[in-house]
Design a protein around this motif. Sequence first.
Motif, PDB file in Angstrom:
ATOM      1  N   GLY A 174     -14.841  23.117 -28.551  1.00 22.40           N
ATOM      2  CA  GLY A 174     -13.823  23.138 -29.588  1.00 22.40           C
ATOM      3  C   GLY A 174     -14.263  22.286 -30.770  1.00 22.40           C
ATOM      4  N   SER A 205      -9.186  28.914 -22.427  1.00 24.01           N
ATOM      5  CA  SER A 205      -8.966  28.309 -21.112  1.00 24.01           C
ATOM      6  C   SER A 205      -9.596  29.199 -20.046  1.00 24.01           C
ATOM      7  CB  SER A 205      -7.458  28.144 -20.852  1.00 24.01           C
ATOM      8  OG  SER A 205      -7.226  27.588 -19.576  1.00 24.01           O
ATOM      9  N   TYR A 209     -11.470  23.925 -21.193  1.00 25.42           N
ATOM     10  CA  TYR A 209     -10.293  23.960 -22.066  1.00 25.42           C
ATOM     11  C   TYR A 209     -10.760  23.511 -23.441  1.00 25.42           C
ATOM     12  CZ  TYR A 209      -5.591  23.295 -23.909  1.00 25.42           C
ATOM     13  OH  TYR A 209      -4.467  23.366 -24.668  1.00 25.42           O
ATOM     14  N   CYS A 210     -10.950  24.486 -24.328  1.00 30.80           N
ATOM     15  CA  CYS A 210     -11.497  24.214 -25.658  1.00 30.80           C
ATOM     16  C   CYS A 210     -10.432  24.511 -26.708  1.00 30.80           C
ATOM     17  CB  CYS A 210     -12.724  25.097 -25.924  1.00 30.80           C
ATOM     18  SG  CYS A 210     -13.981  25.021 -24.625  1.00 30.80           S
ATOM     19  N   VAL A 211     -10.335  23.626 -27.696  1.00 29.33           N
ATOM     20  CA  VAL A 211      -9.352  23.783 -28.768  1.00 29.33           C
ATOM     21  C   VAL A 211     -10.060  23.666 -30.112  1.00 29.33           C
ATOM     22  CG1 VAL A 211      -7.199  22.962 -29.770  1.00 29.33           C
ATOM     23  CG2 VAL A 211      -7.563  22.779 -27.303  1.00 29.33           C
ATOM     24  N   THR A 252      -4.687  27.274 -34.857  1.00 29.75           N
ATOM     25  CA  THR A 252      -5.246  26.636 -33.662  1.00 29.75           C
ATOM     26  C   THR A 252      -5.641  27.707 -32.658  1.00 29.75           C
ATOM     27  OG1 THR A 252      -3.871  24.670 -33.986  1.00 29.75           O
ATOM     28  CG2 THR A 252      -4.813  24.990 -31.810  1.00 29.75           C
ATOM     29  N   THR A 300      -7.608  33.523 -24.211  1.00 30.83           N
ATOM     30  CA  THR A 300      -7.651  32.861 -25.512  1.00 30.83           C
ATOM     31  C   THR A 300      -6.253  32.940 -26.117  1.00 30.83           C
ATOM     32  OG1 THR A 300      -9.979  33.296 -25.941  1.00 30.83           O
ATOM     33  CG2 THR A 300      -8.578  32.953 -27.842  1.00 30.83           C
ATOM     34  N   VAL A 346      -7.320  28.393 -28.733  1.00 30.03           N
ATOM     35  CA  VAL A 346      -7.551  27.776 -27.428  1.00 30.03           C
ATOM     36  C   VAL A 346      -8.307  28.744 -26.534  1.00 30.03           C
ATOM     37  CG1 VAL A 346      -6.412  26.994 -25.310  1.00 30.03           C
ATOM     38  CG2 VAL A 346      -5.535  26.272 -27.533  1.00 30.03           C
ATOM     39  N   HIS A 350      -9.341  23.572 -34.167  1.00 30.29           N
ATOM     40  CA  HIS A 350      -8.339  23.394 -35.208  1.00 30.29           C
ATOM     41  C   HIS A 350      -8.950  23.840 -36.540  1.00 30.29           C
ATOM     42  CE1 HIS A 350      -5.703  21.106 -32.539  1.00 30.29           C
ATOM     43  NE2 HIS A 350      -6.781  20.456 -32.135  1.00 30.29           N
ATOM     44  N   THR A 357      -1.034  23.170 -30.747  1.00 32.69           N
ATOM     45  CA  THR A 357      -0.498  24.117 -29.764  1.00 32.69           C
ATOM     46  C   THR A 357       1.021  24.047 -29.691  1.00 32.69           C
ATOM     47  OG1 THR A 357      -0.845  22.479 -28.013  1.00 32.69           O
ATOM     48  CG2 THR A 357      -2.595  24.091 -28.379  1.00 32.69           C
TER      49      THR A 357
END
Length: 617
Positions: free
Chosen positions: A168, A261, A192-194, A257, A225, A259, A196, A233
């Motif tokens: 992320g 997972s 778990y990548c985020v 944003t 995703t 995500v 922004h 989030t």
Amino acid sequence: MNHSRVCSKIPLPHHCTVCNVIQYVLTKFHEILASCFCDCCCCPTGVPRCGASLHEPNKALRIELNANANCTWQIQRNANQTIRIVFSHFKFAPSSSCETESIKVFDGASTASALLGQVCDDTDAVPVLESSSDSLTFLITTNSVPFTRNFFVYYYFFSPGSRTENCGGELTGPNGTFSSPNYPAPYPQFKYCVWHIQAPKNSKINLEFRDFLLELDRNCQLDFTAVYDGASTASGLLGKVCGRAQPTFESSSNALTVVLSTDDTNSYRGFSAQYSTAPLPGPMEPNTTLTCSSDSMRIVLSKPYLASLGFGEAHLQLNDPSCRPVVTDSVIFSFPLASCGTIKKDEGHSITYTNTISLAAAGSTITRQRSTEIRAQCTMSNNETLELIYTTTNNAIQKLAAGGRYNVSMAFYESDLFSKPVQYSPYYVDLNQTLFAEVTLHSTDPNLQVFIDTCTASPQPGFGSLTYDLIRSGCNKDDTVVTYPAFENHGRFKFRAFRFLRSFPSVYLQCDIVICDSNSTNSRCARGCISRQKRAISPYTWKTNTVVGPIRLKRAAELSEYLTEVEAEKTPILQQYNFHTLAFVVLISNILIVVAVILKHHKHQGGHRYQNVQSSL
């Protein structure tokens, strides 16, 4: 196990390529095997298992519950690791509320631990929570509605800050690209990548996944995703995607944003995405205002703002369509709090009033949306009224806030009929005279109740160190205090005039007032007198206070008036005496001056009489 169910024909999606068909068949076969394993090995027939104590480093839970369930799962982590739990699918009973059905997650070994978060039927996100203690607990409760609830939850242990967690990031600028870890190689397990994305102001973001392949399942429960319309989030969920696709998303602001997972079952090549920006159409800021008071809600919308959205005043309506706006230079909705379809909700720590203005599109000027809503919400909290208004446009949420206060007053009355208020101040009373006090909440909501929590007397209007409790935490502290039953929006009590009034000229009274929903059976008002310790456990938020006074004894007032009259009589006498004294001093001064002048005159005359005249001879 029903083999006919397993061997039945598998429905295939329309317009599938050969690869899609093969992937879909394999996925359905994987789900059937998992279902068979559950049916044969670990899932008892009859009532589903309710709660468990879990110690595995990772686990996926398919939970099925019926009505009136109250089930608790407790997870114990390894040393120096954190628990991450993902609620990737949840289906509650239709139209259920957070009060009756929810998943509560606690940061500890029991439900007495700190609350990490709550998942309800209206949760607009894929909740992902992390523990900070050595264990994590989640509780699922359901209401009495006959309905089969389904949940898919998985958790795993991980080490925060480790290299495997590095994915992320922050993306800025008008355009850019990013991809899943290891792309185009398969992505790692338990990631778990985020990302922004922050674009320039007054712009929106267009996101396109040029290549996308994740594990496919029916509800995107395993690998997925998720894209959120905002900077976190906590923003509105635009969509959740898995399998093979080429999804596109558009933000309503300059923030987005993304995500990713993943679990531990299957890994694919992931995705490659790019984003670009474009100027926001219409007004840069919504030209709306909201004003809340104890009596009413007032919403003002500017005509240019509505026109920029493609709407006119003829297309506006509240929850109750019969409530119409007043149209001048602006469009104004003004209505009592408890009318026009306003929805009232007791949140436990506050009371909210919510109404929605629906905007039906005029013509075809608005695309990619069927409707727009402006939702106005007044939250009664502490001793103030907080106003919140936000507009949903293309799933956008734009917020404005303001502030106000409860309108509460307190007055003394002449008798227990509470019909004639005491109009004068100070209020002169006799010692031990019975005084009647009433607190009034001025509000158009008929379902609010006033509760007198604490009343304190003090000889100082600032309520310094010297005070005396009449009522404390709903309990009468003075033997003469009598509290009347709650009556509509009034709180009433009586007491006798304080004995320490003999030592002080005035006494002031300050009362802490609690406002409750009269329909709630577990509110602070319903609990009545409680101890200080118990009160601290269940704090209430919607509270205000009011002050009345001063109160004075009649005898002290009479003495004060007598002294005032004596001083008034002495003042003219003193003024007359001072005048006579001054006149006498002036007279004596004038006499002395006259005597001095006469003596000087006689002296000059004597000198001339005895002077010798010289002879001229």
